[in-house]
Design an enzyme around this catalytic site. Structure first.
Site, mmCIF file in Angstrom:
data_model
loop_
_atom_site.group_PDB
_atom_site.id
_atom_site.type_symbol
_atom_site.label_atom_id
_atom_site.label_comp_id
_atom_site.label_asym_id
_atom_site.label_seq_id
_atom_site.Cartn_x
_atom_site.Cartn_y
_atom_site.Cartn_z
ATOM 1 N N GLY A 48 121.956 10.556 90.271
ATOM 2 C CA GLY A 48 121.090 11.364 91.108
ATOM 3 C C GLY A 48 121.776 11.808 92.377
ATOM 4 O O GLY A 48 122.829 11.283 92.759
ATOM 5 N N ASP A 49 121.176 12.786 93.023
ATOM 6 C CA ASP A 49 121.669 13.343 94.277
ATOM 7 C C ASP A 49 120.728 12.888 95.382
ATOM 8 O O ASP A 49 119.574 13.331 95.451
ATOM 9 C CB ASP A 49 121.694 14.869 94.187
ATOM 10 N N HIS B 85 128.808 9.466 107.370
ATOM 11 C CA HIS B 85 129.967 10.055 108.061
ATOM 12 C C HIS B 85 130.542 11.248 107.301
ATOM 13 O O HIS B 85 131.388 11.964 107.838
ATOM 14 C CB HIS B 85 131.024 9.000 108.359
#
Length: 352
Positions: A225-226, A245
């Site tokens: 998944g994203d 980051h």
């Protein structure tokens, strides 16, 4: 007045960085550290296994010796050094880093001027797509990146375990889990907890392999998944290590808001990042690397704390580990504060 010869020599050495990078990358590509790992070999033997002519090796191997990667024995044979073993394909912590530094990363840094002028990713400017998109179509790149993340996660594990008590956690969700080394380390320490590693397609396979290697198939699942779009909603503890980051402030806050909206009541987010320390001579280079690769940035603990607050979290005081990793535990703010955070325009940067 003539220039100081010592200063000239020092700068000339710095300017040879490109050559050093390619020397190391070639060693990894030809698997020279692997060939020399068990027994010393004569130059002819190395030539037969790599296809590099003896005449070229007689010039190349002394350069590797000068870098401390191989050692020439009195009989003229070569063997790998402890430093060179870090470049081995199957066991070397920096094999993948060497391959990427000599190829995709190398090209990205050639676009540094564009990055400085625009703030955009130099990697994308050079290759026409981001690192994650490229890794999806290049298994070797994905494998190299996974190896680098494994090394980084293994280094961070002791700090995470020292800074946070997972005893009460039933389900630990690692968002952007890399190859799941960190999550597997947490589950090994806390045998009553279950885990869920969330990663994008090309990296999810590496996470699944790590889970199998650790013998944690029954306690840890891997979900493709994203996390920019959706996050599982049944965790007790959520981890984001070395993810934020990678992004500029606006995108980082959007990701944090997506996580916050999915978290059930009583759950916690653990934000784990290398703390930017201006006193560290390598800090500026690490920060620029994030800019070049992702248009992201390293941040101080105060800046990470501020991002969490902007995203609608109530963060605890940052905790610093012995290796410089920063851990901030955060809970979703009250509904009123969360609504206010959602309405706040997400523009500008977190002030340093």
């Amino acid at each position: 007045m003539p220039p100081d010869s010592a200063q000239v020599e020092r700068l000339a050495t710095l300017l040879q960085g490109h050559a050093v990078t390619q020397l190391l990358a070639s060693a990894a590509r030809f698997r020279i550290p692997d060939l020399l790992a068990e027994d010393a070999l004569p130059v002819a033997g190395i030539s037969a296994r790599t296809g590099i002519p003896v005449s070229a090796l007689n010039r190349y191997l002394p350069a590797l010796e000068g870098l401390g990667i191989v050692r020439c024995e009195p009989d003229g044979t070569y063997r790998v050094t402890p430093l060179g073993r870090l470049l081995r394909r199957d066991t070397g912590a920096l094999h993948g880093q060497a391959l990427m530094s000599g190829d995709e990363y190398y090209g990205a840094w050639q676009e540094l001027d564009h990055c400085l002028l625009t703030g955009e990713s130099a990697f994308h400017a050079r290759h026409g797509r981001g690192l994650w998109e490229m890794a999806a179509g290049k298994p070797d790149l994905a494998a190299g990146f996974a190896r680098t993340m494994r090394w980084n996660s293994a280094r961070a594990l002791s700090d995470v375990l020292a800074l946070y008590d997972f005893t009460a956690a039933r389900l630990v969700v690692d968002l952007g889990a890399g190859d799941a080394t960190l999550l597997c380390g947490v589950l090994a320490r806390y045998p009553k907890a279950r885990g869920l590693a969330v990663e994008q397609g090309s990296m999810a396979a590496h996470a699944a392999a790590t889970v199998r290697e650790a013998g944690l198939d029954q306690r840890c699942a891997v979900q493709t998944g994203d996390i920019r779009r959706a996050v599982p909603s049944d965790g007790d503890v959520y981890m984001l290590k070395s993810v934020i980051h990678n992004w500029p402030d606006a995108a980082a806050v959007d990701i944090l808001r997506t996580v916050r909206d999915a978290m059930p009541a009583g759950s916690q987010l653990l934000l784990v990042e290398k703390a930017h320390d201006s006193a560290d001579p390598q800090a500026a280079l690490r920060d620029l690397t994030m800019m070049v690769l992702f248009a992201g940035q390293d941040r101080t603990p105060t800046e990470y704390h501020a991002l969490l607050t902007r995203a609608g979290f109530t963060p605890s005081a940052p905790r610093l580990g012995s290796s410089g990793m920063c851990l901030i535990a955060a809970t979703a703010a009250s509904v009123g504060h969360r609504d206010a955070a959602r309405r706040t325009p997400n523009t500008g940067e977190t002030p340093r």
